[in-house]
Design a protein around this motif. Structure first.
Motif: not given
Length: 437
Positions: A344-364
């Protein structure tokens, strides 16, 4: 399940959530570990096919050369038969015969848009589940029916959330923008299932890959986190020393003691200098050698792993470990084979997708709190898929979904709040809608 009066396709997740709880409980009763997940494979493949997905199985989705640490033919047949006896459809079992477990399902929406992949792990732990009545699955009659195997890491929850999400997309196919691709991946616990699917090109057409895990450091239902750190890069190896057997009293000078070589290697593996740039780990978890009192051992076999908080630190440990093992073989005049078993490797979620996910989560409404960051503190082979998609220009996201875990992961009393099935499916559905535009 009959639809209520006034049912609308967009209500699919809420309507089918009680059914998803039953899917989870059925899967929980019938756990099977890595490369033996026959029941889970047939269960998800049958449902996805019935909902109109294009489903691929077997050698179409798992590369034979990547079936690392494959169980014996006898064990494979035993678990295949067990799944059949538990009610799995033979039609969907046959492609998985021989360890080719897992399924990939594709649904094209009625409108153009990106291809979004959702990955869900399907294997169980090799743990005996608690049967006392303080444990909910035992109290309500869905405790593991397979002694020695149990879903003590939440993969049954992950699969059920994936199926609930898949049903939602099937119900909303006409208005779905783009394509959704479901990866029900085997062998996460031994960390070689993702590599086996990657080898078949399964993720190469994805614009986005999304995955998640329940619990870990998020112990309350309604918590969610996207900025996940402290993944550990990992490499696992099978090591075999070969020497020469002889009578330990009559002719010891003619022997070449493989056990001595292995023991010397193991002792010195733990003495590898730790790196100044970050945390590293090493462990030998299994050793087998020797046959009887008076024979110098010809063979010695052990399983080992290295880890690091970066890919580079893990590679440092791998290189040093190879030096130690090969040095021990030379010292005792042995031959040695070092065979890769998982990574397995060390991976990082894409910053743009993290920001978008946070906006989505705020609506739920199901999201009580977005946790700013959280450690993973383990290895996960979805990181290989994330890395591959990102290398090809796509984006990746891994999410933690909060739930109590009772005894904790990999413990005999592990359990979760089943509401997290709905919470995860709702978030994934909302995220796909947002990325599709």
């Amino acid at each position: 399940m009959s639809q209520p009066t006034g049912y609308k396709p967009e209500d699919s997740i809420a309507v089918h959530y009680p059914e998803a709880v039953e899917w989870r409980r059925t899967l929980h009763r019938c756990p099977q570990p890595s490369w033996l997940e026959f029941f889970a494979t047939a269960f998800v493949a049958k449902k996805l096919t019935g909902w109109g997905y294009d489903v691929k199985q077997g050698r179409d989705v798992v590369a034979e050369e990547k079936l690392l640490l494959l169980p014996s033919p006898e064990k494979l047949q035993e678990e295949f038969d067990r799944a059949l006896e538990a009610g799995a459809s033979e039609k969907f079992l046959v492609p998985a015969r021989g360890g080719f477990t897992g399924a990939v399902a594709v649904l094209k929406g009625g409108l153009p848009g990106p291809t979004v992949g959702f990955r869900f792990d399907i294997d169980s732990n090799e743990v005996t589940e608690a049967h006392d009545t303080t444990h909910l699955p035992a109290r309500q009659g869905f405790v593991s029916q397979n002694p020695g195997y149990a879903h003590m890491c939440g993969h049954d929850i992950h699969m059920s959330a994936g199926l609930l999400l898949a049903k939602y997309f099937a119900d909303n196919r006409k208005t779905l923008k783009g394509t959704v691709k479901f990866l029900f991946q085997p062998n996460e616990e031994n960390l070689s299932g993702a590599a086996a699917m990657i080898e078949k090109g399964i993720v190469d057409d994805l614009d986005y890959i999304v995955g998640g895990h329940i619990g870990l450091s998020l112990k309350e239902t309604g918590l969610i986190c996207f900025n996940i750190h402290s993944f550990l890069a990992l490499s696992r190896f099978e090591v075999t020393f070969t020497g020469r057997p002889t009578h330990a009293a009559a002719s010891p000078e003619q022997g070449k003691n493989a056990m001595l070589g292995a023991c010397s290697a193991i002792s010195n593996l733990y003495a590898i200098a730790r790196h100044s740039q970050g945390a590293t780990r090493i462990n030998v978890g299994y050793l087998q050698s020797g046959s009887t009192w008076n024979v110098i051992p010809e063979k010695a076999y052990f399983r080992m792993e290295t880890r690091g908080v970066t890919n580079e630190l893990n590679e440092y440990m791998v290189e040093k470990a190879r030096d130690v093992i090969e040095g021990a073989a030379k010292m005792y005049d042995l031959t040695v084979e070092i065979k890769p078993a998982a990574m397995a490797v060390v991976a990082q979620s894409s910053p743009e997708l993290i920001a978008l996910a946070e906006r989505v989560a705020k609506t739920l409404p199901s999201v009580k709190q977005i946790v700013p960051s959280a450690p993973f503190n383990a290895s996960e082979d979805i990181t290989l898929m994330m890395e591959r998609v990102q290398q090809k220009g796509g984006k990746a996201l891994i999410t933690l979904f909060g739930t109590p875990t009772h005894g904790g992961h990999h413990n005999s009393t592990f359990d979760a709040d089943e509401v997290v099935i709905r919470n995860a499916a709702e978030f994934y559905a909302a995220l796909q809608k947002e990325v599709a535009g």
